[in-house]
Each structure stands twice: as structure tokens, then as C-alpha cells.
Design an enzyme around this catalytic site. Sequence first.
Site, PDB file in Angstrom:
ATOM      1  CE  LYS A   1      -0.918   1.609   4.632  1.00  0.00           C
ATOM      2  NZ  LYS A   1      -1.800   1.830   5.739  1.00  0.00           N
TER       3      LYS A   1
ATOM      4  CG  ASP B   1      -5.890  -3.980   3.813  1.00  0.00           C
ATOM      5  OD1 ASP B   1      -5.494  -4.080   4.994  1.00  0.00           O
ATOM      6  OD2 ASP B   1      -6.763  -3.177   3.465  1.00  0.00           O
ATOM      7  CG  HIS B   2      -0.864  -4.826   7.607  1.00  0.00           C
ATOM      8  ND1 HIS B   2      -0.896  -3.555   7.109  1.00  0.00           N
ATOM      9  CD2 HIS B   2      -0.982  -4.700   8.944  1.00  0.00           C
ATOM     10  CE1 HIS B   2      -1.019  -2.712   8.098  1.00  0.00           C
ATOM     11  NE2 HIS B   2      -1.073  -3.372   9.236  1.00  0.00           N
TER      12      HIS B   2
ATOM     13  CE  LYS C   1      -3.791  -5.786  11.885  1.00  0.00           C
ATOM     14  NZ  LYS C   1      -2.583  -5.759  12.696  1.00  0.00           N
TER      15      LYS C   1
ATOM     16  CG  HIS D   1      -6.007  -0.892   6.939  1.00  0.00           C
ATOM     17  ND1 HIS D   1      -5.342  -1.744   6.101  1.00  0.00           N
ATOM     18  CD2 HIS D   1      -5.087   0.046   7.303  1.00  0.00           C
ATOM     19  CE1 HIS D   1      -4.074  -1.348   5.979  1.00  0.00           C
ATOM     20  NE2 HIS D   1      -3.915  -0.260   6.691  1.00  0.00           N
TER      21      HIS D   1
HETATM   22  P1  NAD Z   1      12.007   2.103   2.701  1.00  0.00           P
HETATM   23  O1  NAD Z   1      12.177   3.522   2.259  1.00  0.00           O
HETATM   24  O2  NAD Z   1      12.565   1.688   4.009  1.00  0.00           O
HETATM   25  O3  NAD Z   1      12.662   1.141   1.600  1.00  0.00           O
HETATM   26  C1  NAD Z   1      12.602   1.410   0.231  1.00  0.00           C
HETATM   27  C2  NAD Z   1      13.559   0.484  -0.500  1.00  0.00           C
HETATM   28  O4  NAD Z   1      13.549   0.848  -1.874  1.00  0.00           O
HETATM   29  C3  NAD Z   1      15.009   0.541  -0.057  1.00  0.00           C
HETATM   30  O5  NAD Z   1      15.556  -0.762  -0.152  1.00  0.00           O
HETATM   31  C4  NAD Z   1      15.644   1.454  -1.092  1.00  0.00           C
HETATM   32  O6  NAD Z   1      17.041   1.221  -1.250  1.00  0.00           O
HETATM   33  C5  NAD Z   1      14.910   1.008  -2.319  1.00  0.00           C
HETATM   34  N1  NAD Z   1      14.917   1.983  -3.427  1.00  0.00           N
HETATM   35  C6  NAD Z   1      14.535   3.290  -3.396  1.00  0.00           C
HETATM   36  N2  NAD Z   1      14.675   3.834  -4.626  1.00  0.00           N
HETATM   37  C7  NAD Z   1      15.141   2.856  -5.443  1.00  0.00           C
HETATM   38  C8  NAD Z   1      15.460   2.775  -6.823  1.00  0.00           C
HETATM   39  N3  NAD Z   1      15.331   3.832  -7.638  1.00  0.00           N
HETATM   40  N4  NAD Z   1      15.880   1.578  -7.313  1.00  0.00           N
HETATM   41  C9  NAD Z   1      15.997   0.504  -6.525  1.00  0.00           C
HETATM   42  N5  NAD Z   1      15.726   0.517  -5.212  1.00  0.00           N
HETATM   43  C10 NAD Z   1      15.300   1.682  -4.679  1.00  0.00           C
HETATM   44  O7  NAD Z   1      10.454   1.795   2.581  1.00  0.00           O
HETATM   45  P2  NAD Z   1       9.619   0.705   3.423  1.00  0.00           P
HETATM   46  O8  NAD Z   1       9.224   1.321   4.715  1.00  0.00           O
HETATM   47  O9  NAD Z   1      10.358  -0.578   3.452  1.00  0.00           O
HETATM   48  O10 NAD Z   1       8.286   0.590   2.555  1.00  0.00           O
HETATM   49  C11 NAD Z   1       8.218  -0.140   1.358  1.00  0.00           C
HETATM   50  C12 NAD Z   1       6.775  -0.165   0.877  1.00  0.00           C
HETATM   51  O11 NAD Z   1       5.975  -0.777   1.855  1.00  0.00           O
HETATM   52  C13 NAD Z   1       6.144   1.208   0.642  1.00  0.00           C
HETATM   53  O12 NAD Z   1       5.209   1.095  -0.404  1.00  0.00           O
HETATM   54  C14 NAD Z   1       5.389   1.472   1.947  1.00  0.00           C
HETATM   55  O13 NAD Z   1       4.298   2.345   1.756  1.00  0.00           O
HETATM   56  C15 NAD Z   1       4.916   0.074   2.266  1.00  0.00           C
HETATM   57  N6  NAD Z   1       4.650  -0.155   3.691  1.00  0.00           N
HETATM   58  C16 NAD Z   1       5.663  -0.125   4.611  1.00  0.00           C
HETATM   59  C17 NAD Z   1       5.390  -0.400   5.934  1.00  0.00           C
HETATM   60  C18 NAD Z   1       6.488  -0.416   6.983  1.00  0.00           C
HETATM   61  O14 NAD Z   1       6.181  -0.811   8.113  1.00  0.00           O
HETATM   62  N7  NAD Z   1       7.702  -0.017   6.666  1.00  0.00           N
HETATM   63  C19 NAD Z   1       4.077  -0.686   6.338  1.00  0.00           C
HETATM   64  C20 NAD Z   1       3.071  -0.717   5.371  1.00  0.00           C
HETATM   65  C21 NAD Z   1       3.377  -0.454   4.055  1.00  0.00           C
END
Ligand code: NAD
Length: 486
Positions: A144, A173-174, A178, A236
Site C-alpha cells: 500500500k 492489506d495487512h 490478522k 483497512h
Molecule cells: P524504505 O524507504 O525503508 O525502503 C525502500 C527500498 O527501496 C530501499 O531498499 C531502497 O534502497 C529502495 N529503493 C529506493 N529507490 C530505489 C530505486 N530507484 N531503485 C531501486 N531501489 C530503490 O520503505 P519501506 O518502509 O520498506 O516501505 C516499502 C513499501 O511498503 C512502501 O510502499 C510502503 O508504503 C509500504 N509499507 C511499509 C510499511 C512499513 O512498516 N515499513 C508498512 C506498510 C506499508
Amino acid sequence: MFFGGTGDLAYRKLYPSLFNLYRKGNLRTHFAVVGTSRQAMDHEKFRAAVKKSLADSGNRVESKEATDFISHFYYQAHDVTDTAHYAVVKDLLDKLDKKYKLQGNRIFYLSMAPQFFGTIAQDLKTQGLMSDNKDAFNRLVIEKPFGRDYDSAKQLNDALSKSFEEDQIFRIDHYLGKEMIQNIEALRFGNTLVESLWNNRYIDNIQVTLSEKLGVEERASYYDNSGALRDMVQNHIMQIVSLLAMEQPVAFTDTDIRAEKVKALRSLRVYNVADAATNFVRGQYGSINDQPDYRHEDNVPNDSTTETFVAGKLLFDNYRWSGTPFYVRTGKMLADKFTRVDVVFKRPLVDIFAFPQSQSTPLAANVLTIFVEPHAGFSLQLNAKTNDTGFQTEPIKLDYLVDAEKSKETPEPYERLLHDVMKGDGTNFSSWPEVSYAWKFVDQIRRVWDLQEPNFPNYTPHSMGPAAAEELIQRDHREWIYRLNH
Ligand code: NAD
């Protein structure tokens, strides 16, 4: 393979969840995990990072089991915007396919910022990363948010559909991973007692609350562009509501369940301007003691009009639910962290205990509460006689709480969802029609809100939101079942 393989989500959730699947025997020898991101790193350094991620989530990593698992991990530095460079990833995938005898089965998990989803999907196809073995699967997992309104979601979906069919796309949608959300179906369709009463003749209203105790924390820049309506309601809450509102599926399959959820969402009333303004309220948290208000959190503009709280009334125009509202609310910096559903039944048509005994309090409504988190369970509130002389009634509760031992074994949402993707089961993912109906509903609220400057901040941290959320339900002569002093 994981795009965004060095990101927060991958390290914190995805790798530990994969390890759990491995420990339980759902992954054995024929698998390889490839992580990519822009960072330069060799396989060994990546494996060390994966090992740390497992250790950080409480696993023993000095075991043979962990070492074997981690040996399946590979890394490739890669910029997803560099089309020509996909060939390098393809070579690695092809090599690993042979080494682990994968027969062309591939899962592409896009754990990165959504602006890259379309490009990646396109390049996966044009650069030949999708396996062309007819008996093999190619699946795309999308995190998402899926768009920020109907138009952008449609644009994204159109881009994905150029490479993947709908049944190859798994939109995460985590909440659907659940335990107690999945239990809604068991509770409804496994119990005559419940399903026979599950309609507007017996249910007065249903309340869904997703309450968060923390503020925006480190997600401020993302959150300020989104707000509670987009971040929580569109996905959600709409998913939970559709599981509560849907008709019984023909069979317990992803196609049948999705079809019923879509039908339910189609009968959700999309509000006109006046109804959107009356039936939805928003809030933003103020300050308390030395804690800043939302507008003074790091990375939030001082004049932000982003809502950190939403409450609303949803109405279904169908035979089952006409006249029975669903009240929903979610917000940050509220009293506690929990998710629950309260199903409030109608009171008996005649209260025979009110007269001649003149019972001082009227019969309470029966309430079925589904506790989603932090504790998982159900509670059914019934009326019974008080244990004394005379004849008074009082509400009593039949409780089922998943005990602590069992809770420890409950798989994490991401563990279940990754397992579902491997099995090709789309039940617990949002289909495009669901996503599009949810956006059309939410866009209408947003449109109305965008016309008017809100009077923010309007709620005290650690409360249950602004006064308007109370008025919303009290106007209908009802009360939130979960109240602050509950
Ligand atoms: P993050 O910013 O920690 O990680 C992003 C990753 O993408 C990194 O590995 C970065 O190196 C890589 N990246 C960025 N630009 C790049 C490019 N041009 N080419 C290749 N790699 C590239 O983000 P995250 O928190 O891990 O989130 C990832 C996805 O999951 C997002 O869509 C976010 O909305 C979703 N999400 C995250 C969480 C969470 O708990 N972190 C929860 C729900 C949803």
C-alpha cells in the site's frame, strides 16, 4: 524476489515472516530469495543483514536452520528506473532458477515507494524477467498505498494490467492477514446463531474502531500527504466493513469471497455533498504537556490541514442492511492502541421486565464484540438475572480470548500473506474492483473536505477524538460501545 530488499519493511517484517514459513516447513529446498536496491553490496553482506533482521525479531540465528535458510538469499544492486539494467537481474534469476530447480515460478514483491510500481511492472515484462514457462506462475505483490484517489489508482492499475492479469496481482492489506479479521468469516458462516441474526432485522448498528495510541512518528512526511481517510479508511476499514456486510459466498474460495465483497461495496451509498458533510467528521490532535500538536511534529507543515482522525457513518442500500448503519472511526494519538468491531443488536421489542417490577435500568442491548488486537477474541453481552432476590436484569459477558500461549503461535499477518501468495490464494488481498469502489466512496468525502478549511486542532491527545465524533452517533440516539472510561 524483493524490490526494495534493503528497506524497513523487508528487514522488519518480510524476512522474519519468510523464516517462520521456512521453520514450519512451508519452504524447503526449492527456493531462492533475491533482494535488490540501489545500494552496492555483495551476497555475503546482504546475508549478514538478513541474519540481523532475524535476530532483531527474536530468532536464534546461530542454528543450522537459520544458516541454511539464509544461504538461499542473493543480492543484486539495481536501480528500478534503469530499464537496461533489468537484464542483470534476469541473469541472476535464470541462474537461480536452474540451481534450485524452480521451474520458472516467480514472485515479484514491490516493497518500495508506489511511484515505482508501474515502471517495475512494465520492465519486468518488457525485459523478460517474467518466466515464459506456461506451467509456471508469475505473481506481483504490491504494497500500500494503491493510489491516492480513484484516478491515480486506476492509472496505476492500468499500468500493472499491461504486464499482469488480475489473478497474478496481490495487493497487500495487512489487516486481512490478522487472525480475527479472518475469523469474521468463521464466526458468521460457521454459526447459525450468528448468521441467522446478521441483518437489519436484528442488528441495530455495527461499529468498527481502529485506534492508535502513537502520533505520526517517523512517517510524518508520508502521512501528511495522505491523512487518516486515505491511510486507514479507504483500505483497512473498507475491507473489514465489506467482510462484515457481504452475503454468504457460494464457496470458500478467493473468487467467490471477492465477488461477495464487491457486491457489498457496490451497494455502499456514495454520498452527495450534503450527506458527505454530515456523515463524516475529521480531527487533528492538539498538544498535551510538552508533547507537540500534530502541526509541530517533525516534517509536518505548521499550517497542515491533514486529518489524523476520521469518524463516519456508512449506509448500505441493500435488503440485508438498509436502515442499519456502520459507524467507523480511526485516528492517531487516541486513548489506546486497539482494533475492535462491536455488533450492536436491537433490544427486545417489548421489555417485559420494565413493568410491573419497575426495573430501574432498561434492558441493555446484546453486543457481540470482535477483539482484533492487541488481544484476539470475542465477547457476547447478554442480559441475565442478577443473583439475588427480586427480579432485576444485568448485562453479563460470554468471553472467548485466545490465550497467551496460542497468541504466541499466531502467525504474523505478513507470514500468512506471503504463504497465500506462494499458494496463489487471493482471498486475503484487495482486488481491483474492491479498491476502485472504496476509492470512489472515499473521494467523495475528500472532495467535500477539500472545499472547507477545518478548524484544527480539535481533539485532545489520549481522548477518543473530537466532540464531533460523539455528536455523529448521538444524533442517531446511539453511543459508541467503546468509550474512554470503558
Ligand atoms: P524504505 O524507504 O525503508 O525502503 C525502500 C527500498 O527501496 C530501499 O531498499 C531502497 O534502497 C529502495 N529503493 C529506493 N529507490 C530505489 C530505486 N530507484 N531503485 C531501486 N531501489 C530503490 O520503505 P519501506 O518502509 O520498506 O516501505 C516499502 C513499501 O511498503 C512502501 O510502499 C510502503 O508504503 C509500504 N509499507 C511499509 C510499511 C512499513 O512498516 N515499513 C508498512 C506498510 C506499508
